[in-house]
Scaffold this motif. Sequence first.
Motif, PDB file in Angstrom:
ATOM      1  N   ILE A  93      40.593  50.055  39.017  1.00  0.00           N
ATOM      2  CA  ILE A  93      39.433  50.783  38.512  1.00  0.00           C
ATOM      3  C   ILE A  93      39.005  51.825  39.534  1.00  0.00           C
ATOM      4  CG2 ILE A  93      37.013  50.565  37.833  1.00  0.00           C
ATOM      5  CD1 ILE A  93      37.700  47.864  36.697  1.00  0.00           C
ATOM      6  N   GLY A  94      38.770  53.029  39.051  1.00  0.00           N
ATOM      7  CA  GLY A  94      38.291  54.105  39.910  1.00  0.00           C
ATOM      8  C   GLY A  94      39.348  55.129  40.260  1.00  0.00           C
ATOM      9  N   LEU A  95      40.487  55.111  39.575  1.00  0.00           N
ATOM     10  CA  LEU A  95      41.560  56.057  39.897  1.00  0.00           C
ATOM     11  C   LEU A  95      41.105  57.507  39.774  1.00  0.00           C
ATOM     12  CD1 LEU A  95      44.743  54.474  38.303  1.00  0.00           C
ATOM     13  CD2 LEU A  95      44.320  54.911  40.701  1.00  0.00           C
ATOM     14  N   GLY A  96      40.165  57.767  38.884  1.00  0.00           N
ATOM     15  CA  GLY A  96      39.701  59.133  38.684  1.00  0.00           C
ATOM     16  C   GLY A  96      38.657  59.572  39.686  1.00  0.00           C
ATOM     17  N   SER A  97      38.209  58.675  40.525  1.00  0.00           N
ATOM     18  CA  SER A  97      37.185  59.020  41.513  1.00  0.00           C
ATOM     19  C   SER A  97      37.755  59.949  42.573  1.00  0.00           C
ATOM     20  CB  SER A  97      36.655  57.762  42.205  1.00  0.00           C
ATOM     21  OG  SER A  97      36.147  56.863  41.266  1.00  0.00           O
ATOM     22  N   ALA A  98      36.924  60.861  43.019  1.00  0.00           N
ATOM     23  CA  ALA A  98      37.353  61.796  44.058  1.00  0.00           C
ATOM     24  C   ALA A  98      37.570  61.047  45.370  1.00  0.00           C
ATOM     25  CB  ALA A  98      36.300  62.866  44.249  1.00  0.00           C
ATOM     26  N   SER A  99      38.620  61.411  46.067  1.00  0.00           N
ATOM     27  CA  SER A  99      38.913  60.792  47.355  1.00  0.00           C
ATOM     28  C   SER A  99      39.768  61.744  48.181  1.00  0.00           C
ATOM     29  CB  SER A  99      39.667  59.480  47.165  1.00  0.00           C
ATOM     30  OG  SER A  99      40.151  59.012  48.403  1.00  0.00           O
ATOM     31  N   VAL A 100      39.568  61.723  49.459  1.00  0.00           N
ATOM     32  CA  VAL A 100      40.378  62.551  50.343  1.00  0.00           C
ATOM     33  C   VAL A 100      41.819  62.064  50.394  1.00  0.00           C
ATOM     34  CG1 VAL A 100      38.468  63.317  51.766  1.00  0.00           C
ATOM     35  CG2 VAL A 100      39.649  61.205  52.332  1.00  0.00           C
ATOM     36  N   LEU A 101      42.061  60.855  49.970  1.00  0.00           N
ATOM     37  CA  LEU A 101      43.426  60.317  49.985  1.00  0.00           C
ATOM     38  C   LEU A 101      44.121  60.488  48.637  1.00  0.00           C
ATOM     39  CD1 LEU A 101      42.842  57.116  52.105  1.00  0.00           C
ATOM     40  CD2 LEU A 101      43.806  59.284  52.820  1.00  0.00           C
ATOM     41  N   PHE A 103      43.472  59.421  45.677  1.00  0.00           N
ATOM     42  CA  PHE A 103      43.309  58.385  44.673  1.00  0.00           C
ATOM     43  C   PHE A 103      41.997  57.689  44.965  1.00  0.00           C
ATOM     44  CE2 PHE A 103      45.301  56.216  48.170  1.00  0.00           C
ATOM     45  CZ  PHE A 103      44.611  55.019  48.237  1.00  0.00           C
ATOM     46  N   GLY A 104      41.402  57.143  43.951  1.00  0.00           N
ATOM     47  CA  GLY A 104      40.155  56.432  44.155  1.00  0.00           C
ATOM     48  C   GLY A 104      40.321  54.974  43.770  1.00  0.00           C
ATOM     49  N   ILE A 105      39.398  54.180  44.197  1.00  0.00           N
ATOM     50  CA  ILE A 105      39.356  52.776  43.812  1.00  0.00           C
ATOM     51  C   ILE A 105      37.905  52.343  43.960  1.00  0.00           C
ATOM     52  CG2 ILE A 105      39.960  52.020  46.146  1.00  0.00           C
ATOM     53  CD1 ILE A 105      41.288  49.549  44.880  1.00  0.00           C
ATOM     54  N   SER A 106      37.449  51.509  43.047  1.00  0.00           N
ATOM     55  CA  SER A 106      36.071  51.025  43.121  1.00  0.00           C
ATOM     56  C   SER A 106      35.998  49.892  44.133  1.00  0.00           C
ATOM     57  CB  SER A 106      35.609  50.513  41.751  1.00  0.00           C
ATOM     58  OG  SER A 106      35.507  51.589  40.858  1.00  0.00           O
ATOM     59  N   LEU A 107      35.229  50.128  45.191  1.00  0.00           N
ATOM     60  CA  LEU A 107      35.079  49.134  46.247  1.00  0.00           C
ATOM     61  C   LEU A 107      33.617  48.709  46.344  1.00  0.00           C
ATOM     62  CD1 LEU A 107      37.271  50.818  49.010  1.00  0.00           C
ATOM     63  CD2 LEU A 107      37.917  48.944  47.494  1.00  0.00           C
ATOM     64  N   HIS A 108      33.414  47.440  46.656  1.00  0.00           N
ATOM     65  CA  HIS A 108      32.055  46.922  46.841  1.00  0.00           C
ATOM     66  C   HIS A 108      31.404  47.696  47.985  1.00  0.00           C
ATOM     67  CE1 HIS A 108      28.808  44.178  47.846  1.00  0.00           C
ATOM     68  NE2 HIS A 108      28.971  43.661  46.637  1.00  0.00           N
ATOM     69  N   ILE A 116      34.954  45.221  40.088  1.00  0.00           N
ATOM     70  CA  ILE A 116      34.829  45.770  38.745  1.00  0.00           C
ATOM     71  C   ILE A 116      33.354  46.073  38.534  1.00  0.00           C
ATOM     72  CG2 ILE A 116      35.156  45.373  36.282  1.00  0.00           C
ATOM     73  CD1 ILE A 116      37.339  43.333  37.030  1.00  0.00           C
ATOM     74  N   PRO A 117      32.984  47.352  38.481  1.00  0.00           N
ATOM     75  CA  PRO A 117      31.571  47.686  38.300  1.00  0.00           C
ATOM     76  C   PRO A 117      31.072  47.244  36.922  1.00  0.00           C
ATOM     77  CG  PRO A 117      32.862  49.625  38.934  1.00  0.00           C
ATOM     78  CD  PRO A 117      33.817  48.520  38.642  1.00  0.00           C
TER      79      PRO A 117
END
Length: 156
Positions: A93-101, A103-108, A116-117
Motif C-alpha cells: 500500500i502506498g506505491l503511488g505516494s511520492a518518494s525520493v526513492l 516508490f512509496g509505501i505506507s509506514l506507521h 494498512i491505513p
Amino acid sequence: MSIPAMRERIGRIIGPRNPENPGLALYRYHRAVDQSGKYEHRDACINALAENEGLGTLMALYRKAFDRWEAVLEADSIRHRKIRLATRDRLFIGLGSASVLEFGISLHPVYGLPMIPGSAVKGVCAAYTHDFLGASDPKWKIGGEIHRAIFGGHDP
C-alpha cells in the motif's frame, strides 16, 4: 538548514549505521536520497533496511504496543469485532505516494513499519458495497443514500 546538510550532521553523530526506524531511514535520513537517479544507492538503501540489526528490537516494541491496542478493543467488544484476514498475494500500500526513492509505501508514523491505513480499508469497503450490494440495490452504489450515510459523500 537544508535536508542534505541535516543528514550530514546526523551522520557524524550516529556514524555509518542507519536509524533503527525504517520510516526514518527510508524517507528522512538515508544518504541515498541525495543521489538522484543513481539506482545503486537506492538499492543499497533498501538492502540496508532489510538487514537492519535493530529491527528485532523495534518489532518487539511494536508487538507490545499492538497487544495493548488489541486488549483495548477486546475490552470494548460491543462495538468492535476482531477478524483476521489473509491475502492471496503480496500487499503493498502506498506505491503511488511520492518518494525520493521512486516508490512509496505506507509506514506507521511512529514505528516506521508497514501498515494498512484506515482510509485504505474504508476504500475497499466502499468499493465492495458499490460493486456487490449496489448490483441489487442502487442505495448501496456510490452516491446512493446508504452508501453516502456510511462512507460520506459530497452534497449535491
